[in-house]
Design an enzyme around this catalytic site. Structure first.
Site, PDB file in Angstrom:
ATOM      1  N   ASP A   1     -19.297  35.597  86.617  1.00  2.56           N
ATOM      2  CA  ASP A   1     -18.322  36.288  85.464  1.00  2.56           C
ATOM      3  C   ASP A   1     -18.481  37.956  85.342  1.00  2.56           C
ATOM      4  O   ASP A   1     -17.824  38.970  85.056  1.00  2.56           O
ATOM      5  CB  ASP A   1     -18.347  35.890  83.641  1.00  2.56           C
ATOM      6  CG  ASP A   1     -19.327  36.784  83.246  1.00  2.56           C
ATOM      7  OD1 ASP A   1     -20.703  36.150  83.983  1.00  2.56           O
ATOM      8  OD2 ASP A   1     -20.092  37.462  82.439  1.00  2.56           O
TER       9      ASP A   1
ATOM     10  N   ASP B   1     -24.274  33.621  80.951  1.00  4.35           N
ATOM     11  CA  ASP B   1     -22.988  34.582  79.758  1.00  4.35           C
ATOM     12  C   ASP B   1     -21.727  35.118  80.581  1.00  4.35           C
ATOM     13  O   ASP B   1     -21.432  35.509  81.762  1.00  4.35           O
ATOM     14  CB  ASP B   1     -24.158  35.525  79.607  1.00  4.35           C
ATOM     15  CG  ASP B   1     -23.477  36.444  78.693  1.00  4.35           C
ATOM     16  OD1 ASP B   1     -22.665  36.637  77.707  1.00  4.35           O
ATOM     17  OD2 ASP B   1     -24.298  37.915  78.582  1.00  4.35           O
TER      18      ASP B   1
ATOM     19  N   GLY C   1     -24.718  39.654  83.163  1.00  3.38           N
ATOM     20  CA  GLY C   1     -25.446  40.127  83.926  1.00  3.38           C
ATOM     21  C   GLY C   1     -26.326  40.536  84.598  1.00  3.38           C
ATOM     22  O   GLY C   1     -27.711  40.669  85.729  1.00  3.38           O
TER      23      GLY C   1
ATOM     24  N   ARG D   1     -32.259  42.588  81.050  1.00  2.80           N
ATOM     25  CA  ARG D   1     -32.625  43.122  79.855  1.00  2.80           C
ATOM     26  C   ARG D   1     -33.866  44.870  80.119  1.00  2.80           C
ATOM     27  O   ARG D   1     -33.388  45.991  80.343  1.00  2.80           O
ATOM     28  CB  ARG D   1     -34.232  42.457  79.241  1.00  2.80           C
ATOM     29  CG  ARG D   1     -34.069  42.955  77.538  1.00  2.80           C
ATOM     30  CD  ARG D   1     -35.311  41.907  76.957  1.00  2.80           C
ATOM     31  NE  ARG D   1     -34.858  40.402  77.495  1.00  2.80           N
ATOM     32  CZ  ARG D   1     -36.057  39.637  77.192  1.00  2.80           C
ATOM     33  NH1 ARG D   1     -37.135  39.887  75.944  1.00  2.80           N
ATOM     34  NH2 ARG D   1     -35.575  38.067  76.858  1.00  2.80           N
TER      35      ARG D   1
ATOM     36  N   SER E   1     -31.004  35.521  81.982  1.00  3.18           N
ATOM     37  CA  SER E   1     -31.455  36.034  81.084  1.00  3.18           C
ATOM     38  C   SER E   1     -32.401  35.094  80.726  1.00  3.18           C
ATOM     39  O   SER E   1     -32.805  33.622  81.315  1.00  3.18           O
ATOM     40  CB  SER E   1     -30.713  35.334  79.997  1.00  3.18           C
ATOM     41  OG  SER E   1     -31.186  35.195  78.685  1.00  3.18           O
TER      42      SER E   1
ATOM     43  N   ASP F   1     -23.890  30.512  86.195  1.00  2.00           N
ATOM     44  CA  ASP F   1     -23.718  31.510  85.182  1.00  2.00           C
ATOM     45  C   ASP F   1     -24.419  30.709  83.707  1.00  2.00           C
ATOM     46  O   ASP F   1     -22.753  30.600  83.404  1.00  2.00           O
ATOM     47  CB  ASP F   1     -24.005  32.937  85.611  1.00  2.00           C
ATOM     48  CG  ASP F   1     -23.555  34.145  84.784  1.00  2.00           C
ATOM     49  OD1 ASP F   1     -24.787  34.562  84.786  1.00  2.00           O
ATOM     50  OD2 ASP F   1     -22.447  34.619  84.163  1.00  2.00           O
TER      51      ASP F   1
ATOM     52  N   ASN G   1     -33.897  33.958  77.460  1.00  2.00           N
ATOM     53  CA  ASN G   1     -32.852  32.801  76.719  1.00  2.00           C
ATOM     54  C   ASN G   1     -32.491  31.680  77.273  1.00  2.00           C
ATOM     55  O   ASN G   1     -32.006  30.943  76.320  1.00  2.00           O
ATOM     56  CB  ASN G   1     -32.662  33.896  75.362  1.00  2.00           C
ATOM     57  CG  ASN G   1     -33.639  34.805  74.959  1.00  2.00           C
ATOM     58  OD1 ASN G   1     -34.499  34.445  74.527  1.00  2.00           O
ATOM     59  ND2 ASN G   1     -32.950  36.034  75.392  1.00  2.00           N
TER      60      ASN G   1
HETATM   61  P1  B16 Z   1     -31.872  38.461  78.183  1.00  2.00           P
HETATM   62  P2  B16 Z   1     -26.609  35.980  82.698  1.00  2.00           P
HETATM   63  C1  B16 Z   1     -27.451  38.055  81.260  1.00  2.00           C
HETATM   64  O1  B16 Z   1     -27.142  36.294  81.209  1.00  2.00           O
HETATM   65  C2  B16 Z   1     -26.123  38.926  80.098  1.00  2.00           C
HETATM   66  O2  B16 Z   1     -25.275  38.284  81.369  1.00  2.00           O
HETATM   67  C3  B16 Z   1     -26.967  40.167  80.205  1.00  2.00           C
HETATM   68  O3  B16 Z   1     -26.073  40.973  79.655  1.00  2.00           O
HETATM   69  C4  B16 Z   1     -28.327  40.621  79.776  1.00  2.00           C
HETATM   70  O4  B16 Z   1     -29.188  41.558  79.595  1.00  2.00           O
HETATM   71  C5  B16 Z   1     -29.580  39.139  81.076  1.00  2.00           C
HETATM   72  O5  B16 Z   1     -28.624  38.215  80.632  1.00  2.00           O
HETATM   73  C6  B16 Z   1     -30.420  39.074  80.532  1.00  2.00           C
HETATM   74  O6  B16 Z   1     -30.768  38.863  78.873  1.00  2.00           O
HETATM   75  O7  B16 Z   1     -32.306  39.875  78.009  1.00  2.00           O
HETATM   76  O8  B16 Z   1     -31.652  37.044  77.713  1.00  2.00           O
HETATM   77  O9  B16 Z   1     -32.888  37.862  79.112  1.00  2.00           O
HETATM   78  O10 B16 Z   1     -24.783  36.228  82.850  1.00  2.00           O
HETATM   79  O11 B16 Z   1     -27.060  36.039  83.825  1.00  2.00           O
HETATM   80  O12 B16 Z   1     -26.603  34.518  82.162  1.00  2.00           O
HETATM   81 MG    MG Z   2     -22.883  36.862  82.979  1.00  6.15          MG
END
Ligand code: B16
Ligand code: MG
Length: 218
Positions: free
Chosen positions: A170, A13, A48, A51, A116, A11, A118
């Site tokens: 996490d 974030d 995790g 959006r 994400s 993962d 991004n």
């Molecule tokens: P985005 P992970 C997740 O990343 C974040 O933990 C979560 O807070 C966020 O809303 C999600 O990505 C979507 O992100 O808005 O950039 O598409 O923990 O899956 O790496």
């Molecule tokens: Mg995460």
């Protein structure tokens, strides 16, 4: 027990870097502008989570038009991307680089499985995008964690059975997704991840590749 472990799937974030604070600042800015309450505790529940689902939780039952929802998500993402611009290779969490290098040296494939959209941009700013064999991000599957789809997509790209992969996560939604997909799991940190096969409260810094391989040895 597993066939031989062939890949580690990470993962992003909370495991590789900590972008949760940037997500918090961006959602908080949107919430303040719209007169909605949003606390750090609320943000902890969004780890995790996609959006779209994050927006649903932020709204706490308040109904808005689809057009407004799309506009708000775009606004939040623009704020988030402003914060992302500050990310440098120093923002890798402790122990990440040695762990990734050791995994590759042990002959394992390594991949990202992040909700994400991004993720690629973040990895590029961290200077580690090229290290991974496959990047699974928020753009590749419709059903997000806790659905297993993202990790299963990654396993397909890596050409492995799911029980040949170990997922490092996490967040509760991420561990649930990996378990549903039939992967081995390592819970990273101190969130609600005790149902993982193995837990490392101190992140990748508190773990060695050999320890993980020994735990899941066939
Ligand atoms: P985005 P992970 C997740 O990343 C974040 O933990 C979560 O807070 C966020 O809303 C999600 O990505 C979507 O992100 O808005 O950039 O598409 O923990 O899956 O790496
Ligand atoms: Mg995460």
């Amino acid at each position: 027990m597993a066939d031989q472990i062939r890949a580690f799937i990470f993962d992003l974030d909370g495991v590789i870097t900590d972008t949760a604070e940037f997500h918090y600042l961006a959602w908080k800015r949107l919430a303040d502008e719209q007169g909605l309450s949003f606390t750090r505790e609320d943000n902890d529940q969004l780890r995790g989570v996609s959006r779209r689902e994050s927006l649903n939780r932020l709204l706490k039952g308040k109904a808005i038009h689809e057009e407004t929802a799309l506009a708000w998500m775009e606004r939040k993402n623009n704020y988030y991307r402003e914060y992302l611009a500050t990310i440098t290779p120093e923002h890798c969490l402790p122990g990440v680089l040695p762990f990734l290098n050791a995994a590759r040296a042990a002959g394992l494939k390594i991949a990202i499985g992040s909700a994400s959209k991004n993720a690629r941009d973040v990895l590029e700013r961290l200077g580690i995008l090229q290290m991974f064999d496959t990047i699974g991000d928020g753009n590749v599957v419709l059903n997000t964690k806790p659905a297993p789809d993202l990790f299963v997509w990654v396993a397909g790209r890596l050409d492995i059975y799911t029980n040949q992969g170990v997922v490092f996560e996490d967040a509760e939604a991420g561990i649930d997704a990996a378990l549903r997909g039939g992967f081995w799991t390592v819970g990273v940190g101190t969130a609600n991840i005790q149902h993982a096969h193995m837990v490392s409260p101190n992140g990748l810094a508190g773990l060695s590749v050999q320890q993980v391989l020994a735990r899941f040895k066939a």
